[in-house]
Design a protein around this motif. Structure first.
Motif, PDB file in Angstrom:
ATOM      1  N   ASN A 162      43.593  59.812  48.042  1.00 15.50           N
ATOM      2  CA  ASN A 162      42.618  60.373  47.133  1.00 15.50           C
ATOM      3  C   ASN A 162      43.834  59.859  45.992  1.00 15.50           C
ATOM      4  O   ASN A 162      44.768  59.783  46.780  1.00 15.50           O
ATOM      5  N   GLN A 163      43.371  58.936  44.703  1.00 14.06           N
ATOM      6  CA  GLN A 163      44.624  58.743  43.448  1.00 14.06           C
ATOM      7  C   GLN A 163      45.282  58.360  44.436  1.00 14.06           C
ATOM      8  O   GLN A 163      46.736  58.605  43.916  1.00 14.06           O
ATOM      9  N   GLN A 164      45.222  57.334  44.959  1.00 18.22           N
ATOM     10  CA  GLN A 164      46.238  55.975  45.638  1.00 18.22           C
ATOM     11  C   GLN A 164      45.467  54.820  44.810  1.00 18.22           C
ATOM     12  O   GLN A 164      44.154  54.849  44.853  1.00 18.22           O
ATOM     13  N   GLY A 165      46.072  53.420  44.869  1.00 20.29           N
ATOM     14  CA  GLY A 165      45.830  52.037  43.561  1.00 20.29           C
ATOM     15  C   GLY A 165      45.453  51.795  45.859  1.00 20.29           C
ATOM     16  O   GLY A 165      45.243  52.876  47.228  1.00 20.29           O
ATOM     17  N   PHE A 166      44.012  50.585  45.790  1.00 16.61           N
ATOM     18  CA  PHE A 166      43.147  49.958  46.147  1.00 16.61           C
ATOM     19  C   PHE A 166      44.734  48.727  47.181  1.00 16.61           C
ATOM     20  O   PHE A 166      45.076  48.111  46.611  1.00 16.61           O
ATOM     21  N   GLU A 167      44.689  48.612  48.094  1.00 15.11           N
ATOM     22  CA  GLU A 167      45.409  48.633  49.839  1.00 15.11           C
ATOM     23  C   GLU A 167      44.620  46.855  49.815  1.00 15.11           C
ATOM     24  O   GLU A 167      43.277  47.759  50.614  1.00 15.11           O
ATOM     25  N   ILE A 168      44.993  45.518  49.489  1.00 17.95           N
ATOM     26  CA  ILE A 168      44.038  44.851  50.705  1.00 17.95           C
ATOM     27  C   ILE A 168      44.345  45.331  52.497  1.00 17.95           C
ATOM     28  O   ILE A 168      45.557  44.109  51.845  1.00 17.95           O
ATOM     29  N   LYS A 169      43.166  44.630  52.606  1.00 19.19           N
ATOM     30  CA  LYS A 169      43.269  45.018  54.161  1.00 19.19           C
ATOM     31  C   LYS A 169      42.808  43.745  54.953  1.00 19.19           C
ATOM     32  O   LYS A 169      41.468  43.307  54.640  1.00 19.19           O
ATOM     33  N   GLU A 170      43.655  43.723  55.965  1.00 20.77           N
ATOM     34  CA  GLU A 170      41.898  42.418  56.545  1.00 20.77           C
ATOM     35  C   GLU A 170      42.114  43.980  58.147  1.00 20.77           C
ATOM     36  O   GLU A 170      42.206  44.359  58.706  1.00 20.77           O
ATOM     37  N   ILE A 171      39.850  43.874  57.579  1.00 20.50           N
ATOM     38  CA  ILE A 171      39.822  44.893  58.487  1.00 20.50           C
ATOM     39  C   ILE A 171      38.584  44.090  59.796  1.00 20.50           C
ATOM     40  O   ILE A 171      38.336  43.036  59.530  1.00 20.50           O
ATOM     41  N   GLU A 172      38.028  45.233  60.565  1.00 15.17           N
ATOM     42  CA  GLU A 172      37.067  45.002  61.450  1.00 15.17           C
ATOM     43  C   GLU A 172      35.327  45.517  60.963  1.00 15.17           C
ATOM     44  O   GLU A 172      34.919  46.248  59.982  1.00 15.17           O
TER      45      GLU A 172
END
Length: 364
Positions: free
Chosen positions: A11-21
């Protein structure tokens, strides 16, 4: 399969672009390639308000895309269909069966619990489950969702489709509140507090119903100018004018209806004071505690205050109507939006929060 997504780790953090399954769709689910997704204030609330959604999660709930795979039991869509995703509902409780799915008895469970009813989630990152949001999690390049959570739409290409995701929440909230819930008569008056995507959609809908006075209230002049272009007959800058007095001057005795989209307590009171005796105030935004005098503010003049969720819409019926109105040039949602790439998602949220952009849309 693997895909990129904007993940909220805490919570209260920016979005992070990740590779997900992402898991394969179950029998009653579909796999959607997301073309675009709207950015909504509710996503910001879920990102920042601890306890609303279990973290880590993939937020996003205004997705549009193309059906890539369908489960064995799916009959309402086929591979290749263009679709918009909306909120999840159970489809069998009393409220769903009486055409009020946004008041579904399982609404919070299905949209905020972070899991499907069997306790699973199709999204994973580094061996950890990622919570689902609003039954979809559209801040991902691919989405697995229940088939009854998608609405086929009739558009010619993916460029047009990229505009339509916000119909699944913010735009149907504003338009549906006017058309489905209030259903004003021609010649009546309405005042809309806040001219973001929800408020401007309400203004466009009010124009369609023939309201004589459509009053837009905001503190951003560029938004008020757009409101006038989209159908507002009068605009009020709440920083510079006594809003209640101005509404009464315009309408002579107060508006028939008010829609409050800001969630700001003093503005809620302004909305109540701006309507005529027997008038109605609709609250559609996240709103905390508000103190008012029941006798003086409501009871003495027979006023009504009501909360409306998702425009009291039945999405499979209402969203195609909005698409048709857009195609006819009567509901110009294209004038509300600005496009961003997935890696610009944090900037999109900043521009929305500052008022710079009405409705950011992330193109995948």
């Amino acid at each position: 399969m693997r895909a990129k997504a904007a993940v909220t780790l805490k919570n209260q953090q920016g979005f992070e672009i990740k590779e997900i399954e992402i898991d394969e769709p179950k029998a009653n689910e579909v796999l959607i390639r997301v073309v675009a997704t709207g950015v909504c204030h509710t996503d910001a609330v879920a990102r920042d308000l601890e306890g609303l959604v279990e973290m880590p999660a993939i937020l996003g709930h205004e997705g549009s895309g193309v059906i890539e795979k369908i489960g064995t039991d799916v009959q309402n869509v086929k591979v290749g269909d263009y679709v918009v995703m909306s909120f999840a509902s159970c489809h069998h409780c009393e409220n769903c069966l009486t055409a009020h799915p946004s008041a579904c008895e399982s609404f919070n469970l299905l949209n905020f619990d972070g899991r499907t009813l069997d306790g699973s989630t199709p999204y994973h990152y580094e061996g950890k489950d990622l919570s689902i949001f609003f039954g979809q999690s559209s801040f991902s390049q691919y989405v697995v969702t229940k088939a009854d959570n998608v609405i086929p739409v009739d558009v010619d290409n993916e460029e047009d489709l990229s505009l339509l995701g916000p119909l699944g929440c913010g735009i149907q909230t504003g338009a549906g509140t006017v058309i489905n819930h209030l259903n004003p008569k021609a010649g009546e008056s309405i005042v809309i507090f806040g001219t973001g995507a929800v408020g401007l959609s309400a203004i466009m809908a009010a124009k369609l119903t023939g309201c004589a006075h459509i009053i837009a209230v905001d503190i951003h002049e560029h938004r008020l100018e757009l409101a006038k272009k989209l159908g507002a007959t009068h605009t009020i800058n709440g920083k510079m004018t006594n809003t209640v007095e101005e509404v009464r001057k315009i309408t002579k005795k107060g508006a028939h209806y008010a829609i409050e989209t800001t969630g700001v307590a003093p503005i809620v009171l302004q909305a109540v004071h701006s309507i005529k005796p027997l008038g109605t105030v609709v609250i559609v935004g996240f709103t905390g505690e508000v103190t008012f005098n029941i006798q003086n503010d409501l009871m003495a003049e027979g006023k009504t205050m009501v909360g409306v969720i998702e425009g009291d819409s039945v999405p499979p019926l209402f969203i195609p109507k909005l698409v048709e109105l857009y195609k006819q040039g009567k509901f110009p949602i294209d004038q509300l939006v600005a496009f961003y790439s997935l890696d610009q998602i944090n900037q999109a949220f900043n521009d929305s929060s500052s008022g710079k952009v009405i409705k950011p849309i992330i193109k995948m």
